[in-house]
Design a protein around this motif. Structure first.
Motif, mmCIF file in Angstrom:
data_model
loop_
_atom_site.group_PDB
_atom_site.id
_atom_site.type_symbol
_atom_site.label_atom_id
_atom_site.label_comp_id
_atom_site.label_asym_id
_atom_site.label_seq_id
_atom_site.Cartn_x
_atom_site.Cartn_y
_atom_site.Cartn_z
ATOM 1 N N PRO A 257 -24.884 -8.879 44.285
ATOM 2 C CA PRO A 257 -25.029 -7.483 43.825
ATOM 3 C C PRO A 257 -25.651 -7.365 42.445
ATOM 4 O O PRO A 257 -26.508 -6.490 42.214
ATOM 5 C CB PRO A 257 -23.588 -6.958 43.848
ATOM 6 N N LEU A 258 -25.270 -8.225 41.510
ATOM 7 C CA LEU A 258 -25.858 -8.173 40.169
ATOM 8 C C LEU A 258 -27.322 -8.583 40.215
ATOM 9 O O LEU A 258 -28.168 -7.981 39.546
ATOM 10 C CB LEU A 258 -25.077 -9.061 39.214
ATOM 11 N N GLY A 259 -27.640 -9.613 40.999
ATOM 12 C CA GLY A 259 -29.040 -10.012 41.153
ATOM 13 C C GLY A 259 -29.874 -8.912 41.787
ATOM 14 O O GLY A 259 -31.023 -8.688 41.398
ATOM 15 N N ALA A 260 -29.290 -8.206 42.754
ATOM 16 C CA ALA A 260 -30.007 -7.087 43.374
ATOM 17 C C ALA A 260 -30.243 -5.971 42.373
ATOM 18 O O ALA A 260 -31.310 -5.346 42.368
ATOM 19 C CB ALA A 260 -29.210 -6.572 44.573
ATOM 20 N N ALA A 261 -29.263 -5.708 41.513
ATOM 21 C CA ALA A 261 -29.437 -4.671 40.494
ATOM 22 C C ALA A 261 -30.555 -5.036 39.524
ATOM 23 O O ALA A 261 -31.366 -4.188 39.130
ATOM 24 C CB ALA A 261 -28.122 -4.450 39.747
ATOM 25 N N VAL A 262 -30.617 -6.317 39.133
ATOM 26 C CA VAL A 262 -31.695 -6.770 38.237
ATOM 27 C C VAL A 262 -33.051 -6.610 38.911
ATOM 28 O O VAL A 262 -34.014 -6.125 38.299
ATOM 29 C CB VAL A 262 -31.454 -8.236 37.822
#
Length: 290
Positions: A257-262
């Protein structure tokens, strides 16, 4: 008698349907899934939890670490774009003045980097840089340009040089396309009126090729800002950018999820910058030729 109305042909929507379905399946659906994933929760022991939260976006917005990553990404992209413009515009002008067969030979040389894998090209630059004892430092020291080795590997300087080389053909082709619309007789007329070479370039050539430089700059900037292989190889783990940061979040920490947000934030920033720049360029040229 009234003029006959022009015949109207039906829009072949059925012919567009396969391409539209492919675009939806390959681009829109994965992008929508990535956006949805960025709002999910992740735990070290629970994994990805399908709950709607803003924690990932809040972390990126408040953490200075992510600010530095994005600032470095766009700083490298802007520097590489300026370098390609400074080197690519004269290359395109010289290429346009060449005659056959030299024009075809040098065009192939310019397009050569596009015929080789970006990984292979970047590994070649890594061999050239090669630390303090690399070929580049030895060559610069042998001709007396530098006294001490310049650190290229794992620095922004090395990444900018490698990216500029990779993206140079896009700038050259954009400027060359703009030069095709320039009448060579204009230069001869300016010379007959006493204008010098610098005046001809500044007052005649540069204004006419500026659309090509700006369009090439937009292409180069967007590709540099989203580049992964070159920053990963030349920059290494010491010099992360947004693309390598998203990669690490996906495959190292497994925080999808954090990688997708980035990744989504990087895409949004690039689209916003490109659309704004294009609108500003079109408006200025519309005002200039009004």
């Amino acid at each position: 008698m009234s003029a006959a109305a022009p015949a109207r042909y039906p829009v072949p929507w059925k012919l567009l349907l396969p391409a539209l379905m492919l675009f939806i399946a390959v681009v829109l659906i994965p992008l929508a899934m990535t956006i949805m994933l960025s709002f999910h929760k992740w735990g070290q022991y629970t994994g990805i939890e399908p709950v709607f939260i803003l924690e990932n976006w809040r972390e990126i917005w408040s953490d200075s670490y992510f600010h530095e990553m994005f600032l470095r990404t766009f700083r490298i992209a802007v520097a590489a774009t300026l370098l390609t413009a400074i080197c690519g515009a004269p290359e395109a002008y010289i290429l346009n003045r060449m005659r056959a067969p030299w024009k075809g030979i040098f065009l192939l040389i310019i397009l050569g980097p596009l015929l080789i894998s970006v990984v292979a090209r970047t590994l070649g630059w890594a061999l050239l840089f090669g630390g303090q004892n690399g070929i580049a430092n030895k060559a610069l020291m042998s001709i007396g340009l530098i006294d001490t080795p310049i650190p290229f590997m794992f620095t922004e300087t090395g990444v900018i040089i490698a990216l500029a080389h990779v993206m140079m053909p896009f700038m050259v082709l954009s400027v060359w396309a703009a030069l095709q619309r320039v009448d060579p007789q204009i230069e001869n007329a300016a010379m007959s009126l006493g204008a010098g070479p610098l005046t001809i370039i500044r007052r005649i050539i540069l204004p006419q090729i500026m659309p090509g430089i700006l369009s090439g700059g937009i292409i180069v900037f967007s590709l540099c800002a989203s580049a992964f292989a070159t920053p990963a190889i030349i920059g290494g783990r010491r010099l992360k950018v947004a693309a390598t940061l998203a990669y690490d979040e996906f495959l190292n920490t497994l925080n999808w999820p954090l990688g997708a947000a980035v990744a989504v934030l990087l895409l949004m920033a690039i689209v916003l910058i490109v659309v704004s720049s294009n609108a500003l360029i079109e408006r200025r040229y519309a005002e200039a030729f009004r």
